[in-house]
Design an enzyme around this catalytic site. Structure first.
Site, short mmCIF file in Angstrom:
data_model
loop_
_atom_site.label_atom_id
_atom_site.label_comp_id
_atom_site.label_asym_id
_atom_site.label_seq_id
_atom_site.Cartn_x
_atom_site.Cartn_y
_atom_site.Cartn_z
N HIS A 78 0.83 -1.21 0.00
CA HIS A 78 0.00 0.00 0.00
C HIS A 78 0.87 1.26 0.00
CE1 HIS A 78 -3.44 -2.49 2.01
NE2 HIS A 78 -3.12 -2.92 0.80
N HIS A 235 -9.18 -2.43 -5.24
CA HIS A 235 -8.09 -2.71 -4.31
C HIS A 235 -7.06 -3.64 -4.95
CE1 HIS A 235 -5.98 -2.93 -0.53
NE2 HIS A 235 -5.81 -4.22 -0.79
N ASP A 239 -3.07 -2.89 -5.23
CA ASP A 239 -1.97 -3.82 -4.90
C ASP A 239 -1.03 -4.00 -6.08
OD1 ASP A 239 -2.77 -4.28 -2.30
OD2 ASP A 239 -3.76 -6.19 -2.73
N HIS A 262 -0.41 -10.76 -5.49
CA HIS A 262 0.98 -10.43 -5.23
C HIS A 262 1.94 -11.42 -5.88
CE1 HIS A 262 -0.54 -7.54 -2.39
NE2 HIS A 262 -1.04 -8.47 -1.60
#
Length: 306
Positions: A78, A235, A239, A262
């Protein structure tokens, strides 16, 4: 030209997975140093960790980077997204523990601090990675891809059909402050049935409805509801912005992903750097600079982040 923060600022809060108080101090950095984390609580080992893709040592639920002494810091995505989205290319992040504060589950708090501190232009020209051919990585039905483009864009698809989220798709160009206006306030989320599993693993100790969206089959637990109907896919894009910034310089490409996260984004960067000439480091000329994330942001943009 490269940028750093004009003055230092502090942020404190609770870490999501460890549930511990943590404080960070972000300081200006010299040109060509990139983003560096320094663990102020570490003694007898190298406390410095470079925020680069090849220092990533974990991608389960968050992004963790580690140095050769095994010193690590996690949940960096973030803050890294906030740096990339506001056009900060160099900074030193001092932190007194192994995990960044989760804040409200988004990057909004970090963005506000950066805009309040302001940016300082450095003398060195800004370089970026131009993608010259498609690179794609896959894992089951999930995939992530970089493609040649004139500026950075993010196109993301998610599928949580067992929850109220359902399927969501969004594509945005990241130029001219889009990250600040469209993505930075989108919060992390999880399914109701995942909470007990995370707690059993000793994770999400600091998780509350104040820093995460909790979704069920037919409802959202948070009383205030969602900030946007498609907050969850936004969101995921947030990321991705943070994880892509671990290239170490702005990426000029179209990034797209189906049900990624991720791990896939880091795998994509590793694959791209392995292939000769796919990522070409070039000086960014003035006509391209104005297309980069964070160009032209002002303090008045804070009014959108209340």
């Amino acid at each position: 030209m490269q940028s750093t923060v004009k003055k230092y600022f502090e942020v404190s809060g609770i870490s999501l997975h460890r549930g511990e108080p943590v404080e960070i101090v972000v300081r200006p950095a010299e040109q060509n140093t990139g983003i560096t984390f320094v663990r102020t609580d570490v003694v007898g080992k190298n406390p410095t960790i470079k925020a680069l893709y090849n220092f990533v040592s974990g991608t389960s639920l968050c992004t963790r980077i580690s140095n050769n002494d095994g010193v690590s810091v996690q949940t960096i995505e973030h803050l890294m997204a906030a740096f990339a989205g506001t056009g900060v290319h160099n900074a030193v992040v001092e932190i007194d523990g192994p995990e960044l504060p989760i804040m409200d589950g988004s990057a909004k708090g970090f963005v506000k601090k950066i805009l309040e501190a302001g940016k300082k232009t450095l003398c060195a020209p800004l370089q970026g990675y131009k993608v010259t051919e498609n690179v794609i990585v896959r894992r089951d039905k999930a995939w992530a891809r970089l493609s040649p483009a004139a500026d950075l864009s993010i196109d993301f698809k998610i599928d949580y059909s067992d929850t109220i989220i359902g399927k969501q798709t969004l594509a945005l160009s990241m130029k001219n402050g889009t990250f600040v206006r469209e993505l930075c306030d989108s919060r992390t989320f999880c399914r109701e049935n995942e909470i007990s599993l995370l707690r059993d693993k000793g994770l999400a100790k600091g998780g509350t409805l104040g820093n995460a969206v909790v979704v069920g089959a037919n409802s959202v637990q948070n009383k205030e509801g969602l900030r946007r109907v498609d907050e969850c896919v936004r969101h995921k894009m947030l990321d991705a912005m943070g994880d892509l910034s671990l290239a170490g310089a702005p990426i000029i490409a179209a990034y797209s992903s189906n049900c990624g996260g991720h791990a896939l984004t880091n795998q994509l960067l590793r694959q791209a750097f392995l292939k000769p000439n796919v990522l070409q480091l070039r000086e960014i000329d003035p006509s391209q600079v104005i297309q980069l994330p964070g160009f032209g942001l002002k303090k008045s943009d804070l009014c959108n982040l209340v």
